[in-house]
Design an enzyme around this catalytic site. Structure first.
Site, PDB file in Angstrom:
ATOM      1  N   SER A 102       0.789  -1.540  -0.001  1.00 47.43           N
ATOM      2  CA  SER A 102       0.008   0.312  -0.124  1.00 47.43           C
ATOM      3  C   SER A 102       0.795   0.925  -0.394  1.00 47.43           C
ATOM      4  O   SER A 102       1.747   1.616  -0.892  1.00 47.43           O
ATOM      5  CB  SER A 102      -0.649  -0.224   1.433  1.00 47.43           C
ATOM      6  OG  SER A 102      -1.708   1.374   1.552  1.00 47.43           O
ATOM      7  N   HIS A 162      -2.789  -0.633  -4.336  1.00 48.76           N
ATOM      8  CA  HIS A 162      -4.037  -1.268  -4.958  1.00 48.76           C
ATOM      9  C   HIS A 162      -4.330   0.214  -4.353  1.00 48.76           C
ATOM     10  O   HIS A 162      -3.527   0.922  -4.098  1.00 48.76           O
ATOM     11  CB  HIS A 162      -4.918  -2.122  -3.675  1.00 48.76           C
ATOM     12  CG  HIS A 162      -4.212  -1.513  -2.172  1.00 48.76           C
ATOM     13  ND1 HIS A 162      -4.666  -0.444  -1.508  1.00 48.76           N
ATOM     14  CD2 HIS A 162      -3.910  -1.691  -1.519  1.00 48.76           C
ATOM     15  CE1 HIS A 162      -4.036  -0.027  -0.727  1.00 48.76           C
ATOM     16  NE2 HIS A 162      -3.544  -1.461  -0.205  1.00 48.76           N
TER      17      HIS A 162
END
Length: 222
Positions: free
Chosen positions: A111, A134
């Site tokens: 992330s 993501h």
């Protein structure tokens, strides 16, 4: 006096995960910083959660930049992500340092950990290391759905721009990886293992502590 210095050093490691490495042969002094667990933002995480506090890390980075005796900075990462704003602030701080910086992904840099890994001048990842790319997520109630969605897209754009600017991957490819629906169960995104992260251009090289330190010493010598 030596015992007091050792106690002080051990306390610094416990509190901030940082230590100064001294190479007597090359006479290089390196600031070692760790980014581990969850990136804590303006709100404190659970007491049972391992966290990196940005109010600890930012002063250490500023100190490394200002201290003439520090020749370079080595950053070890093993994080599942966390607060986006705090993570980007740390990443921008790392990228702004004038001294040589090297990052090493151990375990994972997921992330917002992505920008933190690529912020250094040169990045390594161990063969078993992973990076997860993501889309930006949000939880809780939306007061204005459209406005919130637009803000999330702008935040996501900041992340993709940072990743592409500080690595060898294009912004378009980052967005493709973010929106891949074939890899993560009940989610979109992509998990890249060590060599895959290098092939995609996100990380510079596969390697461990030996390679990361050797590269940093080489950069300091240059």
């Amino acid at each position: 006096m030596k015992e007091k210095d050792t106690e002080q050093k051990n306390e610094e490691i416990r509190e901030t995960g940082s230590i100064e490495l001294v190479d007597k042969k090359r006479k290089h002094r390196i600031e070692l910083l760790t980014i581990i667990g969850e990136i804590e933002g303006h709100e404190a995480v659970s007491a049972n959660t391992k966290a990196t506090k940005y109010e600890h890390l930012l002063p250490k980075l500023a100190e490394a930049e200002n201290n003439e005796e520090i020749d370079g900075v080595l950053i070890l990462l093993n994080t599942l992500g966390g607060d986006v704003e705090a993570g980007l602030a740390i990443a921008e701080m790392i990228a702004s340092l004038s001294k040589p910086t090297v990052s090493l992904v151990l375990g994972g840099s997921h992330s917002i950990g992505g920008p933190l890994a690529v912020a250094a001048d040169y990045s390594f990842i161990v063969p078993s290391g992973t990076m997860v790319v993501h889309p930006v997520r949000s939880s809780g109630m939306f007061i204005g759905v459209y406005q919130s969605y637009k803000n999330m897209l702008r935040t996501q754009d900041r992340i993709t721009t940072f990743l592409s600017t500080h690595s060898h991957i294009t912004k378009e490819r980052v967005e493709e990886l973010m929106l891949d629906s074939s890899q993560l169960v009940k989610d979109v995104g992509t998990m890249l293992e060590g060599e895959e992260a290098v092939r995609e251009g996100l990380i510079d090289a596969v390697g461990g502590m030996k390679e990361a330190l050797a590269k940093l010493h080489e950069m300091i010598g240059d």
